[in-house]
Design a protein around this motif. Structure first.
Motif, PDB file in Angstrom:
ATOM      1  N   PRO A 222      -4.021   8.756  -3.466  1.00 18.38           N
ATOM      2  CA  PRO A 222      -4.129   9.852  -2.499  1.00 18.38           C
ATOM      3  C   PRO A 222      -3.334   9.566  -1.223  1.00 18.38           C
ATOM      4  CG  PRO A 222      -6.322   9.011  -3.137  1.00 18.38           C
ATOM      5  CD  PRO A 222      -5.307   8.116  -3.764  1.00 18.38           C
TER       6      PRO A 222
ATOM      7  N   CYS B  38       2.200   3.160  -3.074  1.00 21.08           N
ATOM      8  CA  CYS B  38       1.321   4.078  -3.807  1.00 21.08           C
ATOM      9  C   CYS B  38       0.717   5.167  -2.925  1.00 21.08           C
ATOM     10  CB  CYS B  38       0.184   3.298  -4.463  1.00 21.08           C
ATOM     11  SG  CYS B  38       0.727   2.220  -5.809  1.00 21.08           S
ATOM     12  N   HIS B  39       0.706   4.957  -1.613  1.00 24.54           N
ATOM     13  CA  HIS B  39       0.060   5.916  -0.707  1.00 24.54           C
ATOM     14  C   HIS B  39       1.020   6.380   0.384  1.00 24.54           C
ATOM     15  CE1 HIS B  39      -4.047   5.114  -2.124  1.00 24.54           C
ATOM     16  NE2 HIS B  39      -3.763   3.827  -2.110  1.00 24.54           N
TER      17      HIS B  39
ATOM     18  N   CYS C 191       0.851  -1.197   0.000  1.00 27.32           N
ATOM     19  CA  CYS C 191       0.000   0.000   0.000  1.00 27.32           C
ATOM     20  C   CYS C 191       0.886   1.245   0.000  1.00 27.32           C
ATOM     21  CB  CYS C 191      -0.886   0.049   1.244  1.00 27.32           C
ATOM     22  SG  CYS C 191      -1.701  -1.498   1.664  1.00 27.32           S
TER      23      CYS C 191
ATOM     24  N   PHE D  43      -7.988  10.973  -9.694  1.00 29.44           N
ATOM     25  CA  PHE D  43      -7.076   9.830  -9.813  1.00 29.44           C
ATOM     26  C   PHE D  43      -7.592   8.843 -10.846  1.00 29.44           C
ATOM     27  CE2 PHE D  43      -6.129  11.563  -5.695  1.00 29.44           C
ATOM     28  CZ  PHE D  43      -4.749  11.472  -5.633  1.00 29.44           C
ATOM     29  N   PRO D  44      -6.672   8.125 -11.474  1.00 30.99           N
ATOM     30  CA  PRO D  44      -7.099   7.083 -12.400  1.00 30.99           C
ATOM     31  C   PRO D  44      -7.458   5.825 -11.603  1.00 30.99           C
ATOM     32  CG  PRO D  44      -4.729   7.107 -12.284  1.00 30.99           C
ATOM     33  CD  PRO D  44      -5.210   8.174 -11.333  1.00 30.99           C
TER      34      PRO D  44
ATOM     35  N   MET E  49      -6.001 -11.030   0.682  1.00 31.74           N
ATOM     36  CA  MET E  49      -5.900 -10.727   2.110  1.00 31.74           C
ATOM     37  C   MET E  49      -6.706 -11.691   2.941  1.00 31.74           C
ATOM     38  SD  MET E  49      -6.445  -6.696   2.475  1.00 31.74           S
ATOM     39  CE  MET E  49      -5.289  -5.564   1.754  1.00 31.74           C
TER      40      MET E  49
ATOM     41  N   MET F 176      -5.727   1.394  -8.665  1.00 30.19           N
ATOM     42  CA  MET F 176      -5.473   0.550  -7.504  1.00 30.19           C
ATOM     43  C   MET F 176      -5.796  -0.905  -7.841  1.00 30.19           C
ATOM     44  SD  MET F 176      -6.406   1.169  -3.631  1.00 30.19           S
ATOM     45  CE  MET F 176      -6.949  -0.137  -2.543  1.00 30.19           C
TER      46      MET F 176
ATOM     47  N   ARG G 227     -12.160  11.771   5.815  1.00 27.90           N
ATOM     48  CA  ARG G 227     -12.738  11.921   4.483  1.00 27.90           C
ATOM     49  C   ARG G 227     -13.747  10.817   4.192  1.00 27.90           C
ATOM     50  NH1 ARG G 227      -7.676  12.589   2.297  1.00 27.90           N
ATOM     51  NH2 ARG G 227      -7.500  10.495   1.443  1.00 27.90           N
TER      52      ARG G 227
ATOM     53  N   SER H 243     -13.105   0.781  -0.572  1.00 26.75           N
ATOM     54  CA  SER H 243     -12.057   1.263  -1.474  1.00 26.75           C
ATOM     55  C   SER H 243     -10.885   0.290  -1.542  1.00 26.75           C
ATOM     56  CB  SER H 243     -11.597   2.672  -1.091  1.00 26.75           C
ATOM     57  OG  SER H 243     -11.044   2.666   0.196  1.00 26.75           O
TER      58      SER H 243
ATOM     59  N   ILE I 150     -14.179   5.871  -7.592  1.00 25.25           N
ATOM     60  CA  ILE I 150     -12.823   6.309  -7.913  1.00 25.25           C
ATOM     61  C   ILE I 150     -12.606   7.688  -7.294  1.00 25.25           C
ATOM     62  CG2 ILE I 150     -11.186   6.804  -9.768  1.00 25.25           C
ATOM     63  CD1 ILE I 150     -12.091   3.890  -9.767  1.00 25.25           C
ATOM     64  N   SER I 151     -11.568   7.840  -6.491  1.00 22.84           N
ATOM     65  CA  SER I 151     -11.291   9.141  -5.879  1.00 22.84           C
ATOM     66  C   SER I 151     -11.067  10.174  -6.975  1.00 22.84           C
ATOM     67  CB  SER I 151     -10.043   9.060  -4.989  1.00 22.84           C
ATOM     68  OG  SER I 151     -10.076   7.895  -4.219  1.00 22.84           O
TER      69      SER I 151
HETATM   70  C1  HEC Z   1      -0.618   0.615  -7.652  1.00 23.82           C
HETATM   71  C2  HEC Z   1      -0.941   1.642  -6.717  1.00 23.82           C
HETATM   72  C3  HEC Z   1      -1.826   1.346  -5.511  1.00 23.82           C
HETATM   73  C4  HEC Z   1      -1.670   0.384  -4.543  1.00 23.82           C
HETATM   74  C5  HEC Z   1      -0.617  -0.717  -4.477  1.00 23.82           C
HETATM   75  C6  HEC Z   1      -2.692   0.638  -3.556  1.00 23.82           C
HETATM   76  N1  HEC Z   1      -3.453   1.700  -3.934  1.00 23.82           N
HETATM   77 FE1  HEC Z   1      -4.979   2.510  -2.877  1.00 23.82          FE
HETATM   78  N2  HEC Z   1      -5.372   3.776  -4.410  1.00 23.82           N
HETATM   79  C7  HEC Z   1      -4.597   3.929  -5.550  1.00 23.82           C
HETATM   80  C8  HEC Z   1      -5.211   4.949  -6.415  1.00 23.82           C
HETATM   81  C9  HEC Z   1      -4.676   5.399  -7.776  1.00 23.82           C
HETATM   82  C10 HEC Z   1      -6.353   5.402  -5.743  1.00 23.82           C
HETATM   83  C11 HEC Z   1      -7.338   6.480  -6.237  1.00 23.82           C
HETATM   84  C12 HEC Z   1      -8.249   5.914  -7.304  1.00 23.82           C
HETATM   85  C13 HEC Z   1      -9.274   5.003  -6.730  1.00 23.82           C
HETATM   86  O1  HEC Z   1     -10.065   5.462  -5.892  1.00 23.82           O
HETATM   87  O2  HEC Z   1      -9.282   3.817  -7.097  1.00 23.82           O
HETATM   88  C14 HEC Z   1      -6.437   4.651  -4.484  1.00 23.82           C
HETATM   89  C15 HEC Z   1      -7.416   4.847  -3.515  1.00 23.82           C
HETATM   90  C16 HEC Z   1      -7.370   4.320  -2.228  1.00 23.82           C
HETATM   91  C17 HEC Z   1      -8.240   4.696  -1.146  1.00 23.82           C
HETATM   92  C18 HEC Z   1      -9.314   5.775  -1.208  1.00 23.82           C
HETATM   93  C19 HEC Z   1      -8.621   7.055  -0.779  1.00 23.82           C
HETATM   94  C20 HEC Z   1      -9.442   8.329  -0.892  1.00 23.82           C
HETATM   95  O3  HEC Z   1      -9.012   9.303  -0.296  1.00 23.82           O
HETATM   96  O4  HEC Z   1     -10.428   8.311  -1.627  1.00 23.82           O
HETATM   97  C21 HEC Z   1      -7.878   3.958  -0.045  1.00 23.82           C
HETATM   98  C22 HEC Z   1      -8.472   4.009   1.350  1.00 23.82           C
HETATM   99  C23 HEC Z   1      -6.776   3.098  -0.459  1.00 23.82           C
HETATM  100  N3  HEC Z   1      -6.492   3.343  -1.788  1.00 23.82           N
HETATM  101  C24 HEC Z   1      -6.150   2.192   0.367  1.00 23.82           C
HETATM  102  C25 HEC Z   1      -5.172   1.299  -0.068  1.00 23.82           C
HETATM  103  C26 HEC Z   1      -4.663   0.216   0.722  1.00 23.82           C
HETATM  104  C27 HEC Z   1      -5.047  -0.092   2.150  1.00 23.82           C
HETATM  105  C28 HEC Z   1      -3.750  -0.455  -0.067  1.00 23.82           C
HETATM  106  C29 HEC Z   1      -2.965  -1.721   0.263  1.00 23.82           C
HETATM  107  C30 HEC Z   1      -3.763  -2.833   0.694  1.00 23.82           C
HETATM  108  C31 HEC Z   1      -3.685   0.248  -1.342  1.00 23.82           C
HETATM  109  N4  HEC Z   1      -4.566   1.284  -1.311  1.00 23.82           N
HETATM  110  C32 HEC Z   1      -2.852  -0.112  -2.398  1.00 23.82           C
HETATM  111  C33 HEC Z   1      -3.456   3.242  -5.847  1.00 23.82           C
HETATM  112  C34 HEC Z   1      -2.963   2.160  -5.122  1.00 23.82           C
END
Ligand code: HEC
Ligand code: HEC
Length: 286
Positions: A229, A217-218, A214, A258-259, A270, A262, A237, A246, A254-255
């Motif tokens: 994000p 990317c975050h 996670c 952002f594209p 998991m 995820m 939020r 999410s 989709i936030s």
């Molecule tokens: C390859 C990159 C990538 C990975 C790895 C990834 N994310 Fe994300 N995530 C994104 C992107 C891009 C967005 C925004 C687009 C969307 O909402 O899908 C996002 C959105 C989110 C959001 C919503 C955030 C908001 O403010 O709206 C959450 C919560 C989140 N991810 C949690 C996680 C968690 C927990 C993990 C690991 C288990 C994870 N992500 C792994 C790319 C990633």
């Protein structure tokens, strides 16, 4: 690799002899490599050892491909447009691309050849940031790519070489990295014992976030965007249910800005406990 071990038959006594020849560390690393090579998986352990005693360049390239798709998490970001959040390095001839990068006036790194450029891109991604792919707001000065030799990805030197070998070989380019020496292989085994068996369930939310990359990317300690994000105040939020959604069904909402980048298969990978630990941690971030 010495050539006296060219016999692939797996009698028990031979395996015993091999075990005597190899140091314990070396045996361990070959078992580790065996676990990572898709084509050897599932075979009897005695055969794995014999096969890997004669690790060939083809095996090493196959290991690189496996690392690229799995442990290295490269394909999380590097995939073809429009889904890719990074250049499509699997679709491009990376040796040719690297030579273009080295010739670019913006190039400030220390690499002298394609293998050096690929290596530098992996361990020091901000040295040269591909135009338009920089972290938002940095004018391409900073890369959003995590250094792959550091946690959470943490590839070893040998593993990084395997990835380079794969990226060179897939387009028919000459492979310029060498097979690991027994010493380097043993070091990998010592440094990465956790990578051997089946995935171990994470014990804490932080461990789970590391395990599923996670944090690749975050950002957790800021609201600045990396690939996704920043999550510093995600709990303010989004509701607990929205956070859970999410993660397990990221494309449902989709936030904004952002594209849909995820990965959508966390629900398959998991454990419920891992998911709930992460949700609880994020919901508390207000
Ligand atoms: C390859 C990159 C990538 C990975 C790895 C990834 N994310 Fe994300 N995530 C994104 C992107 C891009 C967005 C925004 C687009 C969307 O909402 O899908 C996002 C959105 C989110 C959001 C919503 C955030 C908001 O403010 O709206 C959450 C919560 C989140 N991810 C949690 C996680 C968690 C927990 C993990 C690991 C288990 C994870 N992500 C792994 C790319 C990633
Ligand atoms: C979290 C997303 C992410 C992950 C994971 C990731 N990368 Fe990257 N990578 C990027 C981005 C974004 C760029 C473009 C910006 C830059 O130049 O650093 C990039 C650039 C590169 C480049 C330079 C490409 C070029 O056209 O010059 C190489 C080579 C590369 N990555 C290799 C890898 C390898 C190998 C892995 C896996 C071990 C990996 N990356 C994992 C996001 C990622």
């Amino acid at each position: 690799m010495t050539d006296t071990r060219d016999n692939r038959e797996s009698s028990g006594s031979k395996v015993f002899v091999y075990a005597m020849i190899f140091s314990l560390g070396l045996t361990l690393v070959f078992t580790l490599v065996a676990n990572m090579l898709p084509q050897v998986q599932g075979e009897a352990p005695s055969e794995q050892m014999v096969d890997l005693g004669s690790l060939t360049m083809d095996d090493f390239i196959a290991l690189g491909k496996d690392l690229f798709e799995n442990k290295g998490t490269c394909t999380l970001c590097h995939k073809p447009a429009p889904l890719g959040r990074a250049p499509d390095i699997e679709g491009a001839d990376m040796v040719a691309v690297s030579e273009e990068r080295l010739a670019d006036g913006r190039y400030q790194g220390e690499a002298k050849d394609a293998a050096g450029y690929i290596l530098e891109s992996m361990v020091d991604p901000s040295r040269y940031v591909v135009a338009t792919w920089g972290k938002k707001g940095t004018n391409d000065a900073e890369s959003p790519m995590p250094a792959v030799d550091k946690p959470p990805i943490q590839l070893s030197t040998v593993e990084i070489d395997a990835v380079i070998a794969y990226l060179q070989a897939k387009d028919g380019n000459e492979v310029t990295v060498s097979l690991p020496s027994p010493e380097a292989a043993a070091e990998t085994a010592a440094a990465a014992p956790a990578a051997t068996g089946a995935p171990v369930p994470a014990a804490t939310a932080d461990e789970a976030m590391t395990k599923y990359v996670c944090t690749g990317c975050h950002a957790l300690d800021s609201n600045d965007a990396l690939v996704g994000p920043g999550l510093l105040s995600v709990g303010a939020r989004l509701s607990t249910d929205e956070i859970r959604q999410s993660i397990i069904d990221p494309n449902a909402v989709i936030s904004e800005g952002f594209p849909p980048a995820m990965p959508a298969d966390f629900a398959d990978k998991m454990t419920v406990r891992e998911l709930e630990m992460i949700v609880e941690l994020l919901a508390g971030k207000k």
